[in-house]
Scaffold this active site. Structure first.
Site, PDB file in Angstrom:
ATOM      1  N   SER A 193      74.398 -29.154   9.789  1.00  0.00           N
ATOM      2  CA  SER A 193      75.126 -28.851   8.566  1.00  0.00           C
ATOM      3  C   SER A 193      74.288 -28.018   7.594  1.00  0.00           C
ATOM      4  O   SER A 193      73.980 -26.869   7.859  1.00  0.00           O
ATOM      5  CB  SER A 193      75.604 -30.159   7.934  1.00  0.00           C
ATOM      6  OG  SER A 193      76.507 -29.927   6.889  1.00  0.00           O
TER       7      SER A 193
ATOM      8  N   ASP B 125      69.178 -14.711   9.677  1.00  0.00           N
ATOM      9  CA  ASP B 125      69.984 -13.488   9.576  1.00  0.00           C
ATOM     10  C   ASP B 125      69.360 -12.475   8.618  1.00  0.00           C
ATOM     11  O   ASP B 125      69.448 -11.265   8.837  1.00  0.00           O
ATOM     12  CB  ASP B 125      71.399 -13.829   9.104  1.00  0.00           C
ATOM     13  CG  ASP B 125      72.271 -14.349  10.226  1.00  0.00           C
ATOM     14  OD1 ASP B 125      71.773 -14.493  11.357  1.00  0.00           O
ATOM     15  OD2 ASP B 125      73.476 -14.624   9.984  1.00  0.00           O
TER      16      ASP B 125
ATOM     17  N   LYS C 216      77.051 -28.463  13.446  1.00  0.00           N
ATOM     18  CA  LYS C 216      78.106 -28.918  12.523  1.00  0.00           C
ATOM     19  C   LYS C 216      78.310 -27.841  11.461  1.00  0.00           C
ATOM     20  O   LYS C 216      77.520 -27.719  10.540  1.00  0.00           O
ATOM     21  CB  LYS C 216      77.742 -30.240  11.860  1.00  0.00           C
ATOM     22  CG  LYS C 216      78.815 -30.730  10.898  1.00  0.00           C
ATOM     23  CD  LYS C 216      78.377 -31.959  10.126  1.00  0.00           C
ATOM     24  CE  LYS C 216      79.447 -32.376   9.122  1.00  0.00           C
ATOM     25  NZ  LYS C 216      79.614 -31.395   8.040  1.00  0.00           N
TER      26      LYS C 216
END
Length: 424
Positions: free
Chosen positions: A291, A302, A316
């Site tokens: 999460s 990224d 998740k």
């Protein structure tokens, strides 16, 4: 118009509520009359024929719990106790054993133990299946029912029956409940110039705690590298994850969410106020990183701000909203999915590390270390405190192969950064 159902099928408040239920929405949103009639019929037959008498409130609460529980593993109906318990856990203090659980293929499963808690000390690991809580089988239990069983008075014992992946025989462990007070951020120096930041879960104050820890590390001297340890971090508050990623990013998208409702579509971007902007960063993840931990790892990966190392994360990628109800109870409802800056969905996929390093322990062959000048008694240039720091860390790095590899990578990045450019 209004729905009118056959009176013999209804009783008490159910009849009063359903007999006058308005339908003002477009035809595509019309309530299914036939299914509502069937629900009322089932309700009435339970009231009449079940072996024990059950009151209306219990039946309706069970119906709401089932309705939410069947949507996905993270949506739930929260009674007053469960609602209060959830609020306590996000504030960082609650009574229990210190464990985050989820449902994996319908089986109650450990997502991650929280650092320095009975669960962590007992050696519980991510993806351990919990078969029984005391004498109660977990099959068919909702997440909230399982959490309620595991929480209790500090000092009381709790017996869990676990099945670990790769093992055929269940094991039983007994844990003693404690007041779980979790400081979500911990910091240390691995070696002079190389800082270590551990985030055990994301709470409302995690962002503030991280900034304080970074300031403390920077005050000890210039930093050549940082390790951000998100292993076995089960997640937590979305805004805290954004604050942590923002501490290392000057600009760019951190995370965005998409859902059906307009207010569930959010975008979070970095602000130019981070601490160690140029310090090389390694993020450690594993199968217990879930999460909010995946939000941070995905954003830093990224944006090419960090090297992500370890093993694939939990996967998740859904956002739950906590919706208070007028009666003091609440809903935990999945309202959106979150995406990394490049548009990756984490849901059921997880974050793949840039450098895969499995869990392990560094073993040195006996006699492999040669005698050095620094080992001789009375040698010149005694390093004093620096040597003591290195000695205190050596055993920890030997026990934690992933952490040792993260430190080695940071040292390599420093060497590459200092190497002079080639000239022709």
């Amino acid at each position: 118009m209004s729905i009118t159902l056959p009176r013999p099928l209804l009783s008490g408040l159910t009849a009063l509520a359903l007999a006058t239920l308005p339908l003002q929405a477009p035809a595509t949103d019309d309530l299914p009359l036939e299914q509502i009639q069937t629900f009322a019929e089932v309700f009435e037959r339970i009231k009449r024929a079940y072996v024990e008498e059950v009151d209306d409130a219990t039946l309706l609460r069970n119906a709401m719990s089932g309705m939410l529980g069947e949507l996905d593993p993270h949506s739930a109906y929260l009674d007053e106790e469960a609602f209060r318990s959830l609020q306590e856990s996000t504030q960082g203090e609650f009574g229990g054993i210190g464990i985050e659980v989820g449902l994996e293929n319908g089986q109650l499963t450990v997502i991650a133990p929280i650092d320095d808690t009975p669960a962590a000390r007992a050696g519980l690991q991510p993806r351990d299946a919990i078969l029984r809580i005391e004498d109660t089988a977990t099959e068919g239990l909702s997440l909230q029912e399982a959490v309620n069983l595991m929480r209790g008075e500090p000092g009381s014992d709790l017996e869990l029956t676990l099945l670990r992946r790769g093992e055929e025989t269940p094991r039983t462990v007994t844990l003693t409940r404690e007041i779980i007070r979790t400081e979500s951020v911990r910091s240390d120096l691995l070696e002079p110039g190389y800082g270590y930041l551990r985030i055990s879960q994301f709470q409302s104050r995690t962002g503030e705690q991280l900034e304080a820890a970074l300031s403390e590390l920077e005050a000890a001297g210039p930093l050549d590298g940082l390790v951000l340890d998100l292993r076995n971090n089960p997640g937590g508050v979305l805004q805290a994850a954004v604050a942590v990623a923002d501490a290392f990013l000057e600009e760019g998208l951190i995370v965005y969410t998409e859902g059906r409702l307009p207010n569930s579509e959010l975008r979070f971007s970095a602000t130019p106020r981070q601490h160690a902007a140029e310090v090389p960063l390694v993020v450690l993840i594993n199968g217990g990183s879930a999460s909010a931990a995946e939000i941070v790892a995905g954003a830093l990966q990224d944006q090419r701000r960090a090297v992500v190392m370890g093993t694939e994360s939990f996967g998740k990628g859904s956002v739950q909203q906590i919706m208070p109800l007028g009666n003091g109870e609440g809903l935990k409802l999945t309202t959106a999915l979150y995406y990394t800056p490049s548009g990756r969905s984490i849901q059921a996929q997880g974050i793949d590390p840039d450098v895969e390093v499995a869990r392990g322990r560094l073993e040195l062959a006996e006699g492999s270390r040669q005698l050095r000048e620094a080992d001789l008694e009375g040698h010149l240039g005694d390093r004093g405190d620096d040597r003591e720091l290195s000695e205190n860390m050596r055993e920890r790095l030997r026990e934690d192969y992933q952490l040792a590899e993260a430190l080695n990578l940071l040292k390599a990045l420093k060497v590459i950064g200092q190497r002079p450019a080639a000239t022709g």
